[in-house]
Design an enzyme around this catalytic site. Structure first.
Site: not given
Ligand SMILES: NC(=O)c1ccc[n+]([C@@H]2O[C@H](COP(=O)([O-])OP(=O)(O)OC[C@H]3O[C@@H](n4cnc5c(N)ncnc54)[C@H](O)[C@@H]3O)[C@@H](O)[C@H]2O)c1
Length: 406
Positions: A11, A30, A116, A238, A245, A248
Site C-alpha cells: 500500500v 520503512d 486498515t 462473482l 486469500g 486482506c
Molecule cells: N495489501 C493490500 O492490498 C491492502 C489493501 C488495502 C489496505 N491494506 C492495509 O494496508 C496496511 C498495509 O498493508 P501492506 O499490504 O502494504 O503491508 P506490507 O506488509 O506489505 O507493508 C507494510 C510495511 O510497513 C513496514 N513497517 C512496519 N512497521 C513499521 C514502522 N514502525 N515504521 C515504518 N515502517 C514499518 C514494514 O517493514 C513493511 O514494509 C494494512 O493495514 C493492510 O490491511 C492492504
C-alpha cells in the site's frame, strides 16, 4: 505538499508513487533497510504493475529513509504499516509505534491512517499521541493497485476536524473521484464492511458452484454471468474458484468478527463466508482425487500459480500453497510454477511452465494468470481448473469447479 509516507509495502509504496506523480514531495520511511535501499535505486522489492515506472519517472520527488527524522519537514504523515491479526484480534502495535514516533519528531503533524484499522483506533491514536488523526482507508487491489490509486472508486475520509479532513480531500483531488467525508468510526467501518461484503460475494458464488457440480448441465460460470448482468448484483467478485486469500480478506473478516463479538454481536453472514472459504481447498482436492480415480498417492500433479491472485507476488494466505500441502499430504508428487514467484520455498518449483507440466498426469490451475490459458492446449492429461479461466472445450480432459461432470 511535503508528505511523509510510513511503511513501504504494497500500500505505502503505491500511495507514495501516485502522490509523487501528482506533484508532491515524498519522504518515505520503512524500518526495513533492504526495502529502502532497493527503492532508492528505483526498484521495489514487490511486483506491482506500473510501480517501478512511476518511481523511476519521479525520482527527484522522493527521499527514502529508515529514519523518521525527515518527517520534521513534512505537512502530513500517512501511515501504511501492517495491521495483522493476533489470536483473532487486530494487532495495533505497528500503528501505535509509528504514530508515536511521527508525533515525537513533529508534534502537531496531521496523521493519516491508511492502514486498515477497526473503529475506535483513530480516537485511541489521537488520545495517545495528541495528534489530529484522519482516517483514509485504502481500497486498492494488489495487481492493479497503481490504477486503483490513480482512479479510486471513492475516497473515504474520517475526521472530527473539518480542516484536516479537507486537507486530505485536497491531496486526492487530482483523482476526481467521489469523496465521502465522515467521522473516524464510520470511515474505519466502511473499510471492514466493504472487504467483508466482497468476501461474502466470493463465498456465495462458491456455494452456488458446489450446487452446480450436482446439477446435470449446470455451470457456475454461466450462472454468475447471468447474475452479473443485473446491475444490482454486478459481475465483479462473482467468480467461483479456490476461494479468497491474500493479506486482506482473511484477516479483515476475522478481525471484524472478533471485534463484533467483543461487543456481543454476532456477524453470522461473515462467519458463513469464512466457513465456506476455508473449505475451498478440500473441494478442489476432491476434484483432483476424483479425476485421478479416487487416489492421489503417487499422482504426478502440477500446480500452476502460487500467489493468492494473478499480477502479484504476494503469497500471504495463498490458497495455492494450502492446496499444495494438502495434495502432498495425500501422497501426491507436486511440482509448481508461477510466472513471477521464483525460487520460493516450494520443494519442486519449476522455472518454466513447460517443465512443470511435462510428465504430469494432472494440472491444477490455482491462480488466474491469463497466460495459462494459451499454454495448456498441448497437454493431454486432466486439467482441474480451480479458477475457471479455460474454455472447457479447448483442452482434452477438463474438470472445473462449479461444472457438472456426471
Ligand atoms: N495489501 C493490500 O492490498 C491492502 C489493501 C488495502 C489496505 N491494506 C492495509 O494496508 C496496511 C498495509 O498493508 P501492506 O499490504 O502494504 O503491508 P506490507 O506488509 O506489505 O507493508 C507494510 C510495511 O510497513 C513496514 N513497517 C512496519 N512497521 C513499521 C514502522 N514502525 N515504521 C515504518 N515502517 C514499518 C514494514 O517493514 C513493511 O514494509 C494494512 O493495514 C493492510 O490491511 C492492504
Amino acid at each position: 505538499m511535503k508528505i511523509a509516507v510510513v511503511g513501504m509495502g504494497y500500500v505505502g509504496s503505491v500511495t507514495a508513487a501516485v502522490l509523487a506523480e501528482a506533484g508532491n514531495s515524498i519522504y518515505a520511511v520503512d524500518i526495513d533497510p533492504m526495502k529502502i535501499e532497493s527503492l532508492k535505486n528505483g526498484k521495489p522489492l514487490i511486483h506491482e504493475p506500473g510501480l517501478e515506472e512511476i518511481l523511476q519517472a519521479n525520482k527527484e520527488r522522493f527521499t527514502f529513509s529508515t529514519s523518521y527524522e525527515g518527517i520534521r519537514g513534512c505537512d502530513i504523515c500517512i501511515l501504511c504499516v501492517p495491521t495483522p491479526n493476533s489470536s483473532g484480534r487486530i494487532e495495533l502495535k505497528y500503528v501505535l509505534e509509528a504514530a508515536k514516533r511521527a508525533g515525537e519528531i513533529k508534534p502537531g503533524i496531521t496523521l493519516v491512517i491508511k492502514s486498515t484499522v477497526l473503529p475506535g483506533t483513530a480516537s485511541r491514536v489521537a488520545s495517545e499521541t495528541k495528534l489530529t488523526v484522519v482516517s483514509n482507508p485504502e481500497f486498492t487491489s494488489e495487481g492493479r493497485a497503481v490504477n486503483d490509486t490513480r482512479h479510486p472508486n471513492r475516497i473515504v475520509i474520517g475526521s472530527g476536524d473539518s480542516g484536516a479532513a479537507q486537507m486530505v480531500a485536497d491531496l486526492w483531488k487530482f483523482t476526481a473521484s467521489p469523496v465521502l467525508i465522515t467521522n473516524n468510526a464510520n470511515a474505519e467501518l466502511i473499510k471492514y464492511a466493504s472487504n467483508s461484503f466482497l468476501a461474502t460475494k466470493i463465498s456465495f458464488i462458491n456455494e452456488i458452484a458446489n450446487l452446480c457440480e450436482k446439477i446435470p448441465g449446470a455451470d457456475v460460470s454461466v450462472v454468475a454471468k447471468g447474475m452479473g448482468y443485473d446491475r444490482r448484483i454486478g459481475s465483479e467478485f462473482l467468480r467461483a474458484g479456490l476461494g479468497y486469500g491474500g493479506s486482506c480478506f482473511p484477516k479483515d473478516t476475522q478481525a471484524l468478527i472478533g471485534f463484533a463479538s467483543d461487543m456481543n454481536e454476532r456477524l453470522s453472514v461473515v462467519e458463513a463466508a469464512m466457513t465456506v472459504n476455508s473449505a475451498r481447498e478440500q473441494r478442489v482436492l476432491d476434484l483432483c482425487k476424483s479425476a485421478l480415480g479416487g487416489n492421489l498417492d503417487g499422482g504426478k500433479i502440477c500446480v500452476l500459480g502460487l500467489s493468492f491472485k494473478n499480477d502479484t507476488d504476494d503469497l500471504r494466505e495463498s490458497k495455492s500453497l494450502t492446496l499444495i500441502s494438502k495434495l502432498e499430504g495425500e501422497g501426491a508428487q507436486v511440482r509448481s510454477f508461477d510466472p513471477i514467484v521464483k525460487g520460493n520455498s516450494q520443494k519442486n518449483h519449476c522455472d518454466t511452465l513447460k517443465e512443470c507440466v511435462s510428465g504430469s498426469e494432472l494440472v491444477v490451475i490455482a491462480t488466474e494468470w491469463p497466460e495459462f490459458k494459451e499454454s495448456l492446449t498441448d497437454f493431454h492429461g486432466t486439467i482441474v481448473d480451480a479458477r475457471r479461466i479455460l474454455d472447457p472445450g479447448s483442452v482434452t480432459k477438463y474438470r472445473g469447479v462449479g461444472l457438472y461432470s456426471g
